[in-house]
Each structure stands twice: as C-alpha cells, then as structure tokens.
Design a protein around this motif. Structure first.
Motif, PDB file in Angstrom:
ATOM      1  N   ALA A  34       0.831  -1.203   0.000  1.00 19.72           N
ATOM      2  CA  ALA A  34       0.000   0.000   0.000  1.00 19.72           C
ATOM      3  C   ALA A  34       0.867   1.255   0.000  1.00 19.72           C
ATOM      4  CB  ALA A  34      -0.928  -0.010   1.211  1.00 19.72           C
ATOM      5  N   LEU A  35       1.982   1.214   0.732  1.00 21.29           N
ATOM      6  CA  LEU A  35       2.887   2.358   0.769  1.00 21.29           C
ATOM      7  C   LEU A  35       3.523   2.599  -0.594  1.00 21.29           C
ATOM      8  CD1 LEU A  35       4.234   4.506   2.569  1.00 21.29           C
ATOM      9  CD2 LEU A  35       6.024   2.833   3.068  1.00 21.29           C
ATOM     10  N   LEU A  36       3.914   1.536  -1.281  1.00 22.26           N
ATOM     11  CA  LEU A  36       4.484   1.681  -2.619  1.00 22.26           C
ATOM     12  C   LEU A  36       3.440   2.235  -3.589  1.00 22.26           C
ATOM     13  CD1 LEU A  36       6.917   1.255  -4.495  1.00 22.26           C
ATOM     14  CD2 LEU A  36       6.088  -1.080  -4.904  1.00 22.26           C
ATOM     15  N   CYS A  37       2.210   1.806  -3.420  1.00 19.16           N
ATOM     16  CA  CYS A  37       1.123   2.304  -4.262  1.00 19.16           C
ATOM     17  C   CYS A  37       0.987   3.826  -4.143  1.00 19.16           C
ATOM     18  CB  CYS A  37      -0.187   1.628  -3.861  1.00 19.16           C
ATOM     19  SG  CYS A  37      -1.640   2.240  -4.727  1.00 19.16           S
ATOM     20  N   ALA A  38       1.247   4.362  -2.955  1.00 22.38           N
ATOM     21  CA  ALA A  38       1.091   5.799  -2.728  1.00 22.38           C
ATOM     22  C   ALA A  38       2.409   6.561  -2.836  1.00 22.38           C
ATOM     23  CB  ALA A  38       0.489   6.035  -1.340  1.00 22.38           C
ATOM     24  N   ALA A  39       3.522   5.880  -3.137  1.00 19.11           N
ATOM     25  CA  ALA A  39       4.844   6.516  -3.122  1.00 19.11           C
ATOM     26  C   ALA A  39       4.936   7.621  -4.175  1.00 19.11           C
ATOM     27  CB  ALA A  39       5.926   5.466  -3.354  1.00 19.11           C
ATOM     28  N   GLN A  40       5.749   8.630  -3.860  1.00 19.48           N
ATOM     29  CA  GLN A  40       5.954   9.749  -4.777  1.00 19.48           C
ATOM     30  C   GLN A  40       7.433   9.961  -5.113  1.00 19.48           C
ATOM     31  OE1 GLN A  40       3.460  11.366  -6.254  1.00 19.48           O
ATOM     32  NE2 GLN A  40       1.961  10.134  -5.106  1.00 19.48           N
ATOM     33  N   GLY A  41       8.306   9.147  -4.576  1.00 18.92           N
ATOM     34  CA  GLY A  41       9.729   9.334  -4.847  1.00 18.92           C
ATOM     35  C   GLY A  41      10.540   8.117  -4.474  1.00 18.92           C
ATOM     36  N   PHE A  42      11.859   8.249  -4.630  1.00 14.86           N
ATOM     37  CA  PHE A  42      12.763   7.118  -4.431  1.00 14.86           C
ATOM     38  C   PHE A  42      12.769   6.627  -2.993  1.00 14.86           C
ATOM     39  CE2 PHE A  42      17.065   5.716  -3.180  1.00 14.86           C
ATOM     40  CZ  PHE A  42      17.146   4.560  -3.949  1.00 14.86           C
ATOM     41  N   ALA A  43      12.854   7.527  -2.020  1.00 13.37           N
ATOM     42  CA  ALA A  43      12.972   7.117  -0.617  1.00 13.37           C
ATOM     43  C   ALA A  43      11.760   6.303  -0.179  1.00 13.37           C
ATOM     44  CB  ALA A  43      13.145   8.340   0.272  1.00 13.37           C
ATOM     45  N   ALA A  44      10.567   6.795  -0.512  1.00 15.38           N
ATOM     46  CA  ALA A  44       9.353   6.057  -0.137  1.00 15.38           C
ATOM     47  C   ALA A  44       9.289   4.717  -0.851  1.00 15.38           C
ATOM     48  CB  ALA A  44       8.115   6.891  -0.454  1.00 15.38           C
ATOM     49  N   GLY A  45       9.680   4.695  -2.121  1.00 17.14           N
ATOM     50  CA  GLY A  45       9.668   3.434  -2.872  1.00 17.14           C
ATOM     51  C   GLY A  45      10.648   2.426  -2.303  1.00 17.14           C
ATOM     52  N   LEU A  46      11.844   2.902  -1.912  1.00 23.76           N
ATOM     53  CA  LEU A  46      12.855   2.013  -1.344  1.00 23.76           C
ATOM     54  C   LEU A  46      12.372   1.429  -0.018  1.00 23.76           C
ATOM     55  CD1 LEU A  46      15.840   1.079  -1.906  1.00 23.76           C
ATOM     56  CD2 LEU A  46      16.520   2.867  -0.297  1.00 23.76           C
ATOM     57  N   PHE A  47      11.814   2.265   0.831  1.00 23.80           N
ATOM     58  CA  PHE A  47      11.312   1.798   2.126  1.00 23.80           C
ATOM     59  C   PHE A  47      10.170   0.809   1.928  1.00 23.80           C
ATOM     60  CE2 PHE A  47       8.529   2.555   5.924  1.00 23.80           C
ATOM     61  CZ  PHE A  47       9.368   1.954   6.855  1.00 23.80           C
ATOM     62  N   ALA A  48       9.288   1.098   0.984  1.00 23.70           N
ATOM     63  CA  ALA A  48       8.155   0.205   0.727  1.00 23.70           C
ATOM     64  C   ALA A  48       8.622  -1.155   0.225  1.00 23.70           C
ATOM     65  CB  ALA A  48       7.208   0.844  -0.289  1.00 23.70           C
ATOM     66  N   MET A  49       9.575  -1.171  -0.700  1.00 21.77           N
ATOM     67  CA  MET A  49      10.070  -2.447  -1.217  1.00 21.77           C
ATOM     68  C   MET A  49      10.761  -3.252  -0.115  1.00 21.77           C
ATOM     69  SD  MET A  49       9.254  -3.033  -4.382  1.00 21.77           S
ATOM     70  CE  MET A  49      10.452  -4.228  -4.996  1.00 21.77           C
ATOM     71  N   ALA A  50      11.459  -2.559   0.794  1.00 21.80           N
ATOM     72  CA  ALA A  50      12.093  -3.263   1.907  1.00 21.80           C
ATOM     73  C   ALA A  50      11.045  -3.866   2.837  1.00 21.80           C
ATOM     74  CB  ALA A  50      13.006  -2.308   2.679  1.00 21.80           C
ATOM     75  N   LEU A  51       9.969  -3.139   3.103  1.00 19.89           N
ATOM     76  CA  LEU A  51       8.896  -3.676   3.940  1.00 19.89           C
ATOM     77  C   LEU A  51       8.254  -4.901   3.285  1.00 19.89           C
ATOM     78  CD1 LEU A  51       6.882  -0.606   5.325  1.00 19.89           C
ATOM     79  CD2 LEU A  51       8.373  -2.178   6.592  1.00 19.89           C
ATOM     80  N   ILE A  52       8.030  -4.822   1.985  1.00 18.80           N
ATOM     81  CA  ILE A  52       7.421  -5.959   1.274  1.00 18.80           C
ATOM     82  C   ILE A  52       8.337  -7.178   1.355  1.00 18.80           C
ATOM     83  CG2 ILE A  52       6.597  -6.805  -0.953  1.00 18.80           C
ATOM     84  CD1 ILE A  52       5.992  -3.854  -1.680  1.00 18.80           C
ATOM     85  N   GLY A  53       9.636  -6.964   1.103  1.00 21.10           N
ATOM     86  CA  GLY A  53      10.573  -8.080   1.159  1.00 21.10           C
ATOM     87  C   GLY A  53      10.648  -8.703   2.542  1.00 21.10           C
ATOM     88  N   PHE A  54      10.716  -7.864   3.571  1.00 26.37           N
ATOM     89  CA  PHE A  54      10.771  -8.369   4.945  1.00 26.37           C
ATOM     90  C   PHE A  54       9.484  -9.125   5.287  1.00 26.37           C
ATOM     91  CE2 PHE A  54      10.639  -8.216   9.556  1.00 26.37           C
ATOM     92  CZ  PHE A  54      11.962  -8.417   9.912  1.00 26.37           C
ATOM     93  N   GLY A  55       8.344  -8.606   4.859  1.00 26.81           N
ATOM     94  CA  GLY A  55       7.073  -9.260   5.167  1.00 26.81           C
ATOM     95  C   GLY A  55       6.878 -10.579   4.456  1.00 26.81           C
ATOM     96  N   CYS A  56       7.508 -10.736   3.288  1.00 27.05           N
ATOM     97  CA  CYS A  56       7.381 -11.995   2.536  1.00 27.05           C
ATOM     98  C   CYS A  56       8.359 -13.065   3.018  1.00 27.05           C
ATOM     99  CB  CYS A  56       7.613 -11.739   1.045  1.00 27.05           C
ATOM    100  SG  CYS A  56       6.275 -10.853   0.211  1.00 27.05           S
ATOM    101  N   ALA A  57       9.240 -12.725   3.950  1.00 30.73           N
ATOM    102  CA  ALA A  57      10.319 -13.633   4.353  1.00 30.73           C
ATOM    103  C   ALA A  57       9.849 -15.032   4.736  1.00 30.73           C
ATOM    104  CB  ALA A  57      11.129 -13.003   5.481  1.00 30.73           C
ATOM    105  N   PRO A  58       8.765 -15.200   5.535  1.00 29.02           N
ATOM    106  CA  PRO A  58       8.384 -16.556   5.948  1.00 29.02           C
ATOM    107  C   PRO A  58       7.358 -17.227   5.032  1.00 29.02           C
ATOM    108  CG  PRO A  58       7.108 -15.004   7.204  1.00 29.02           C
ATOM    109  CD  PRO A  58       7.944 -14.187   6.246  1.00 29.02           C
ATOM    110  N   ALA A  59       7.029 -16.622   3.895  1.00 30.88           N
ATOM    111  CA  ALA A  59       5.945 -17.164   3.065  1.00 30.88           C
ATOM    112  C   ALA A  59       6.217 -18.601   2.639  1.00 30.88           C
ATOM    113  CB  ALA A  59       5.741 -16.268   1.841  1.00 30.88           C
ATOM    114  N   LEU A  60       7.429 -18.872   2.187  1.00 34.55           N
ATOM    115  CA  LEU A  60       7.791 -20.248   1.817  1.00 34.55           C
ATOM    116  C   LEU A  60       8.295 -21.031   3.020  1.00 34.55           C
ATOM    117  CD1 LEU A  60       8.269 -22.468  -0.294  1.00 34.55           C
ATOM    118  CD2 LEU A  60      10.506 -21.433  -0.752  1.00 34.55           C
TER     119      LEU A  60
END
Length: 418
Positions: free
Chosen positions: A82-108
């Motif tokens: 959701a944060l990436l969806c609303a991002a307006q620049g590099f910093a927000a996009g980088l933070f959002a992608m890191a959150l997504i990656g961290f949150g997907c860690a235990p999926a498999l």
C-alpha cells in the motif's frame, strides 16, 4: 490441504512481489522520477530485506509456529505494498520495497517448516518442489498478464489490489491454520545461537556456495535483465518482452514441479540438484556466447535456464537431511538467507556492471553478463560436488520419521487444518 493452499497463496504473492518490478519499471520509474540504477536498488532492497527477514522468521517458526509468524509478517507486506502504491519518490519506494521483502520472508519457510515437521524426509523434496512449482504462478502473473494489466489500468491500481489480497491472505492464515506441536529445545538457545549452530555444521559447507549462487543468477535474469536484454539486443517491444519473460517464468514453474518426481526417480537430492546446476550454468554460457545470434535461440535458452535453474527445493531437501528437528525453522531460514542474500548480491553487482560498462554495446554487455553468471555457477557446482549425500549416521540408522500423521495437513480433526 487447507494449510497447503493458504501457504501456496502466500508464496504465490511473494513470487509476484519479487518479480513485478521488471514489468512495471518503465511506468513506475517515470511517475516517481527514477533512473535505471534507482530501479535496480529498489529490486535489490526487496531481496536484501527478505534475506534479513529470515533471521527472526526462523526463530519465530521454531518458537511460535507458522500461523502467527507467516500471518503477522504477511500483513507487514500488505502495508508495504500500500505504501508503494502511494509513493511519490525514491525514498518512499525504497522503504516500501524493503517492507514488502521483509514481510514476505516466511511465506515459503512456513510451508517448508510444516513439511519437515509433519512428513518423513523422503517426502520433503516432493512437497517442497510442488509448492515452489505451483507458487511460481506468481511469477507467471508478473509477466505478460501484468504487462497487459499495467497498460490497461496503470501500476497504482494493481498495487492497491495486491495490498488487499495480501492482507486477506494473512487473515485467512491466522484464522484457518493450526501449528504443529511445539518441540522442546535441548537447551534454550539465544536469538542467534541456533543460526550459529547451523552455520558451523561442516557437512553443509560445500552446499553454501551453490546455494548462494544458483538461485541468484536465475532470479537476477528473470526479475531484472530479461526485459532489457530482449529489448536492447533483439528489439522486442513491451508485449514481446512480456512474452519472453512469460516463457522463462512458465519454464520455472514446470521445472519447479518436475524436480520433485525427478528426485524421487533418482533417489538422491544431491545428484538431482548438481545435474540441474550444471545444465543451468552451461545454458548461461551458451546464452552469453550465442544468444545474440538468434532471438528464438535466446528465448529457448532463457526458458532452459528457468526450468533447470529452479533447483531450490532439491538443494533445500539436501540440506534438510542434516538439520535436527528443534532447529528446523532456523535451519531452513538460514539456507534461505544464503539463497536470497545471493539474489540481492547478484542484482546489485550485475546492476553495477551494467551501469559502469557504458562503452560496451548491448550485445557485448549482456554476453559478458550471462557468461559471468554461467562461470560463477560452474565454480560453485564444482565445490558442491564434494558435499556428502547424507549424514553418516543416517546411513546406519533408519530415520524414525515424524510422529504418526494424525497432525498432518489433510488428516481429520483439528490437526487436519495444520
């Protein structure tokens, strides 16, 4: 079956998350004002955060089980989307992608933990390869279908829908999955002590290089370079690039599924994984040397790399033979740290190579990149060839296997939802 399907949905979302950037990069980069190097850093941030997320994920799987671990972190991934969806620049996009990656860690890892706890070791490779092969549907959705959807609706509405689906998946896991019985630890280990124990297991050392490299070069090609390679070297337009990525993703899905029956036929995960790594490495070498001469040949070699290169489940099954039950969560997570840490390194290093090779034409640039991928994988495979097939005691003492399958997924009663 309920647990398998819900964890399959979580893993499919994770697969989509790690590869969607390659298809939406032109539009997302334009809207956020990002350069090619910025986009590469966003992709690398996902994999780095995913690798870092393995550390708490493994401990929480051993301590709390997969239900709360997977659901809680998957909700974090929904927030990041959701944060990436609303991002307006590099910093927000980088933070959002890191959150997504961290949150997907235990999926498999949640599903691998259940397979290791509830089924005998000889079924681990089959179940894991089935999960990984079917879950690669997320990668399929992130190719031509995503390219068409982005063209029709734009990338922000797609990410909004993805955030909602991710949150729903987390809630269903929390509601419907039951954890297997807790195992007492021989001595209560500290946060990092269990990981150190796994890292110091000498039989696993020859696996580490190939685990670090094998998935990394395949996913770097699929998530970062397949589109730009087909476009700049072979002149493919956006839809044709999507078709090329789809061919590679479909091969990855089929290869992931096929590795399980193949391992059952060979009856040895090491031989199966080693053969797959060698085929993948040679296909990379051929792509680097010959791929520019023919677009059909290049797509065929990319498909071969995708199909043979998804040896992840079999390498994990080989490592599983050496992991004690009370360290299973941390053991599979430690191996996944190597898999995803390698993926992050491959994306960052390959991006640096591409950005600093301005004097090279696209044919020479990608030829050298893919040749390097192949040679590094050949070197790692040579080390892996020296790995033991199984613990010495396993050859002398039959594995007693798990407790009676009353708690296995699909069994009647409360445990049937585990």
């Amino acid at each position: 079956m309920t647990a398998f399907l819900l964890l399959l949905l979580a893993y499919t979302i994770s697969q989509f998350d790690r590869g969607f950037l390659a298809m939406v990069a032109p539009d997302l980069g334009r809207d956020l004002g990002l350069s090619a190097s910025d986009l590469a850093l966003l992709s690398a941030a996902w994999f780095l955060a995913f690798a870092v997320g393995q550390v708490p994920s493994g401990l929480w799987l051993d301590r709390f089980g997969p239900r709360r671990t997977v659901a809680g972190l998957l909700m974090l991934a929904a927030f990041g989307t959701a944060l990436l969806c609303a991002a307006q620049g590099f910093a927000a996009g980088l933070f959002a992608m890191a959150l997504i990656g961290f949150g997907c860690a235990p999926a498999l890892m949640g599903s691998l933990y259940l397979f290791g706890r509830l089924y005998p070791p000889e079924r681990f490779a089959m179940l894991s390869s089935l999960m990984i092969g079917l879950g690669t549907a997320g990668d399929l959705l992130g190719s031509t279908p995503l390219a068409l959807a982005t063209e029709a609706f734009g990338w922000r509405p797609i990410l909004a829908g993805l955030a909602a689906v991710t949150a729903l998946s987390a809630l269903l896991i929390l509601w419907l999955i039951r954890d297997p019985p807790r195992l007492p630890e021989p001595d209560r280990t500290s946060f990092l002590r269990g990981y150190l124990t796994v890292a110091m297991m000498r039989p696993l050392w020859p696996l580490f290089p190939v685990v670090f490299v094998s998935y990394a070069v395949v996913i770097a090609t699929r998530s970062l370079w397949v589109g730009s390679y087909l476009g700049s070297v072979h002149g493919f337009d956006a839809l044709a690039r999507g078709h090329g990525a789809l061919a590679m993703s479909a091969a990855m899905a089929l290869g992931g599924i096929a590795y399980g029956p193949l391992e059952r036929l060979v009856r040895d995960p090491k031989t199966t994984a080693l053969a797959g790594c060698l085929v993948t490495a040679l296909a990379f070498v051929a792509l680097g040397l010959l791929g520019a001469a023919s677009a059909p040949l290049a797509v065929a070699l990319l498909a071969l790399i995708g199909g043979a290169g998804l040896s992840y489940a079999i390498l994990m099954a080989h490592a599983r033979r050496f992991l004690p039950a009370h360290l299973l969560g941390r053991g599979v997570s430690f191996m996944n740290i190597l898999f995803m840490g390698g993926a992050s390194a491959a994306q960052g290093l390959s991006a640096a190579f591409v950005l600093n090779a301005g004097a090279l034409d696209p044919v020479s640039l990608y030829g050298r990149l893919f040749l390097a991928f192949g040679l590094v994988l050949l070197a790692a495979s040579a080390v892996y060839a020296r790995a033991p097939r199984a613990p010495v005691l396993a050859a002398l003492t039959p594995d007693p296997g798990p407790p009676p399958p009353a708690s296995a997924p699909g069994a009647p009663g409360r445990a049937g939802r585990a």
